[in-house]
Every structure is written in structure tokens, then in C-alpha cells.
Design a protein around this motif. Structure first.
Motif, mmCIF file in Angstrom:
data_model
loop_
_atom_site.group_PDB
_atom_site.id
_atom_site.type_symbol
_atom_site.label_atom_id
_atom_site.label_comp_id
_atom_site.label_asym_id
_atom_site.label_seq_id
_atom_site.Cartn_x
_atom_site.Cartn_y
_atom_site.Cartn_z
ATOM 1 N N TYR A 55 -12.101 2.534 1.332
ATOM 2 C CA TYR A 55 -13.016 1.688 2.096
ATOM 3 C C TYR A 55 -14.280 2.460 2.465
ATOM 4 N N ASN A 56 -15.400 1.731 2.607
ATOM 5 C CA ASN A 56 -16.633 2.380 3.055
ATOM 6 C C ASN A 56 -17.591 1.347 3.625
ATOM 7 N N SER A 57 -18.430 1.809 4.554
ATOM 8 C CA SER A 57 -19.408 0.931 5.189
ATOM 9 C C SER A 57 -20.349 1.779 6.042
ATOM 10 N N PRO A 58 -21.603 1.339 6.206
ATOM 11 C CA PRO A 58 -22.491 2.012 7.158
ATOM 12 C C PRO A 58 -22.061 1.775 8.614
ATOM 13 N N GLU A 59 -21.180 0.798 8.820
ATOM 14 C CA GLU A 59 -20.731 0.456 10.172
ATOM 15 C C GLU A 59 -19.227 0.706 10.275
ATOM 16 N N LEU A 60 -18.858 1.731 11.029
ATOM 17 C CA LEU A 60 -17.463 2.158 11.104
ATOM 18 C C LEU A 60 -16.550 1.054 11.618
ATOM 19 N N GLU A 61 -17.030 0.260 12.590
ATOM 20 C CA GLU A 61 -16.168 -0.758 13.183
ATOM 21 C C GLU A 61 -15.732 -1.820 12.172
ATOM 22 N N LYS A 62 -16.482 -1.973 11.076
ATOM 23 C CA LYS A 62 -16.140 -2.984 10.079
ATOM 24 C C LYS A 62 -14.946 -2.582 9.214
ATOM 25 N N ILE A 63 -14.646 -1.288 9.161
ATOM 26 C CA ILE A 63 -13.569 -0.827 8.276
ATOM 27 C C ILE A 63 -12.506 -0.010 8.999
ATOM 28 N N ALA A 64 -12.671 0.230 10.289
ATOM 29 C CA ALA A 64 -11.760 1.130 11.010
ATOM 30 C C ALA A 64 -10.307 0.675 10.907
ATOM 31 N N ASP A 65 -10.056 -0.614 11.106
ATOM 32 C CA ASP A 65 -8.674 -1.105 11.025
ATOM 33 C C ASP A 65 -8.115 -0.969 9.613
ATOM 34 N N LYS A 66 -8.935 -1.294 8.615
ATOM 35 C CA LYS A 66 -8.473 -1.182 7.229
ATOM 36 C C LYS A 66 -8.137 0.272 6.889
ATOM 37 N N MET A 67 -8.970 1.200 7.332
ATOM 38 C CA MET A 67 -8.702 2.615 7.086
ATOM 39 C C MET A 67 -7.417 3.056 7.780
ATOM 40 N N PHE A 68 -7.228 2.603 9.018
ATOM 41 C CA PHE A 68 -6.048 2.988 9.788
ATOM 42 C C PHE A 68 -4.772 2.560 9.077
ATOM 43 N N PHE A 69 -4.697 1.273 8.716
ATOM 44 C CA PHE A 69 -3.483 0.771 8.087
ATOM 45 C C PHE A 69 -3.341 1.272 6.648
ATOM 46 N N GLY A 70 -4.475 1.502 5.973
ATOM 47 C CA GLY A 70 -4.416 2.061 4.634
ATOM 48 C C GLY A 70 -3.869 3.477 4.624
ATOM 49 N N GLU A 71 -4.277 4.274 5.600
ATOM 50 C CA GLU A 71 -3.762 5.648 5.699
ATOM 51 C C GLU A 71 -2.258 5.640 5.929
ATOM 52 N N ILE A 72 -1.795 4.771 6.798
ATOM 53 C CA ILE A 72 -0.353 4.675 7.057
ATOM 54 C C ILE A 72 0.397 4.302 5.779
ATOM 55 N N LYS A 73 -0.130 3.332 5.052
ATOM 56 C CA LYS A 73 0.547 2.890 3.826
ATOM 57 C C LYS A 73 0.586 3.999 2.791
ATOM 58 N N LEU A 74 -0.521 4.733 2.625
ATOM 59 C CA LEU A 74 -0.543 5.825 1.651
ATOM 60 C C LEU A 74 0.447 6.909 2.042
ATOM 61 N N ARG A 75 0.516 7.257 3.320
ATOM 62 C CA ARG A 75 1.492 8.257 3.771
ATOM 63 C C ARG A 75 2.912 7.801 3.446
ATOM 64 N N GLN A 76 3.198 6.529 3.664
ATOM 65 C CA GLN A 76 4.534 6.008 3.369
ATOM 66 C C GLN A 76 4.851 6.094 1.882
ATOM 67 N N LEU A 77 3.888 5.726 1.043
ATOM 68 C CA LEU A 77 4.098 5.765 -0.404
ATOM 69 C C LEU A 77 4.375 7.186 -0.883
ATOM 70 N N LEU A 78 3.631 8.139 -0.356
ATOM 71 C CA LEU A 78 3.797 9.533 -0.781
ATOM 72 C C LEU A 78 5.095 10.130 -0.246
ATOM 73 N N THR A 79 5.537 9.669 0.909
ATOM 74 C CA THR A 79 6.814 10.124 1.463
ATOM 75 C C THR A 79 7.977 9.574 0.647
ATOM 76 N N GLN A 80 7.878 8.305 0.263
ATOM 77 C CA GLN A 80 8.941 7.664 -0.509
ATOM 78 C C GLN A 80 9.042 8.234 -1.922
ATOM 79 N N ASN A 81 7.895 8.598 -2.495
ATOM 80 C CA ASN A 81 7.886 9.080 -3.881
ATOM 81 C C ASN A 81 6.885 10.228 -4.004
#
Length: 237
Positions: free
Chosen positions: A94-120
Motif C-alpha cells: 500500500y502507498n499514499s501521500p496521506e498516511l490516514e488513508k492506508i494506515a488500517d490496510k497496512m496494519f491488517f496487511g502486516e498481521i496477515k503477512l506475519r501469519q502467512l510466514l509463521t504458518q509456512n
């Protein structure tokens, strides 16, 4: 995902020794002002991504290419990128000049990536890549494109790419590259365009089979606050 032969056919079709630009005055993509201020310094631009950090030897080699570009056509570019930021992106998020527009997406995306890497957890391995050409990346920048040296190396790369696709699916194919410089926000003249073409052709003719070795031990989930400021959050392995 493309097969290796489909991948090669695509990059061979549009990446040539002669940089693909019209002969007249050049106007950069409208995406450049999202990242670059009117004075050609980098503006606040937020996001997250997954990248392979390059070793020092590879960075020095690429820095010499950039030196030549800035020596001959400095007016083509905005602020020079620090050499220590050179990397090959595995998969943007995700990317944007305005952090508030992507902050939630980044937060949940980071959690999902950590889970995927932990599982496999990915296998610790290297991927051999060879330089193709310097290339005009959709009117935003001059980049150095790389490709896996064979189908086995390509498979290693795509397996990792598909992991991140589960976090956010992109609508564009994988084109591994290192960004050498973003264009001047004001564009440049037809005369400068010609000088850039000549300089890129010279550099492309002298790449001499330049290779880099990517490593999963240098593959990171990163966050950034501008195009020159990246922060490693966690490694893949």
C-alpha cells in the motif's frame, strides 16, 4: 502467474537497449508529483512493501551507473536517491501521500503477512538475477531491470511473490528492478531527451552480464515515509 517463458517474452518485448521515449519534450507521469515536491526533493509518501536488500558490491556497481546518468543528464532527475536504498522489490503493498488513508490496510496487511510466514516459513535460499537493461518505468523513473537466470530461479521468486499476493493482489505483472532516479517533476527538453537516450544506450551496451544474488535472509517487510526513507520491520527468514 506467468510462466518463465511468458515472463521472458514480455520483458524482451518492451525492454530494449534504446530507452523507449518520444523524441520531443518529456513530461513525467502524473504519479511523480505524488512523491516529489516542486523543488524536486522527496515529499512525504507513506506505505509498505516487501524488498530484497542488495549487498554492498551490487550497490556500488549500480551506483556507478547512476553516477554516469547524473554526470551527463542531471537535469533529467529529481533529488538523487541514496545508494544505500537500492533494492529489488518483491511485491508492493500500500502507498499514499496521506498516511490516514492506508494506515488500517497496512496494519491488517502486516498481521496477515506475519501469519502467512509463521504458518509456512520460507526456505533460506538465494536467487540469481541478471541485469537486462536500463528502462523508462511508465514515465516515472529510470530503472535497471533484472530477470532470474533460469526457470529454477524464477520459480523461487514466484513462490515468494505468491505469498505476498495473498496479502494484497496486484493488477500488474512482476518486473524486478532497481530504481536509479525519479524524473524531474517539471520534465525536460527534447535535447535532453536525446542525451538521455544516448547515455542509456551506452550504459546498456556495457552492462556485461551484471548479476546480483538475492537472498531470503535479506528479504524484508518494510515501511517507508518517502522514496528515500525505508524502515525494515521484519525479515522473511
Amino acid at each position: 502467474m506467468e510462466t518463465y517463458q511468458e515472463f521472458l517474452a514480455r520483458i524482451n518485448a518492451f525492454e530494449t537497449p534504446q530507452i523507449l521515449m518520444n523524441d520531443g519534450d518529456f513530461t513525467p507521469s502524473k504519479s511523480v508529483p505524488r512523491k516529489v515536491r516542486a523543488d524536486n526533493t522527496y515529499s512525504d509518501f507513506y506505505g509498505d512493501t516487501t524488498v530484497f536488500e542488495l549487498n554492498d558490491e551490487s550497490k556500488r556497481h549500480i551506483e556507478k551507473l547512476t553516477d554516469r546518468l547524473f554526470e551527463i543528464v542531471p537535469e533529467v532527475f529529481s533529488e538523487r536517491l541514496p545508494a544505500d536504498t537500492y533494492h529489488i522489490t518483491l511485491h508492493d503493498l500500500y502507498n499514499s501521500p496521506e498516511l490516514e488513508k492506508i494506515a488500517d490496510k497496512m496494519f491488517f496487511g502486516e498481521i496477515k503477512l506475519r501469519q502467512l510466514l509463521t504458518q509456512n516459513p520460507p526456505e533460506t535460499q538465494t536467487i540469481r538475477m541478471k541485469a537486462k537493461y536500463l528502462f523508462n518505468m511508465v514515465g516515472t523513473s529510470v530503472v535497471l531491470v533484472f530477470y532470474p537466470i533460469d526457470e529454477t530461479e524464477y520459480h523461487k521468486l514466484t513462490v515468494l511473490y505468491e505469498v505476498v499476493e495473498k496479502v494484497r493482489k496486484l493488477d500488474r505483472p512482476l518486473t524486478p528492478h532497481v530504481t536509479l532516479g525519479y524524473y524531474n517533476i517539471n520534465g525536460f527538453s527534447a535535447e535532453t531527451t536525446q542525451k538521455l537516450k544516448e547515455t542509456v544506450k551506452e550504459l546498456n551496451e556495457n552492462l556485461c552480464g551484471f548479476e546480483v544474488e538475492l537472498s531470503t535472509q535479506r528479504l524484508y517487510y518494510q515501511k517507508f515515509i518517502s522514496m528515500k526513507e525505508y524502515i525494515n520491520i521484519f525479515p522473511f527468514s
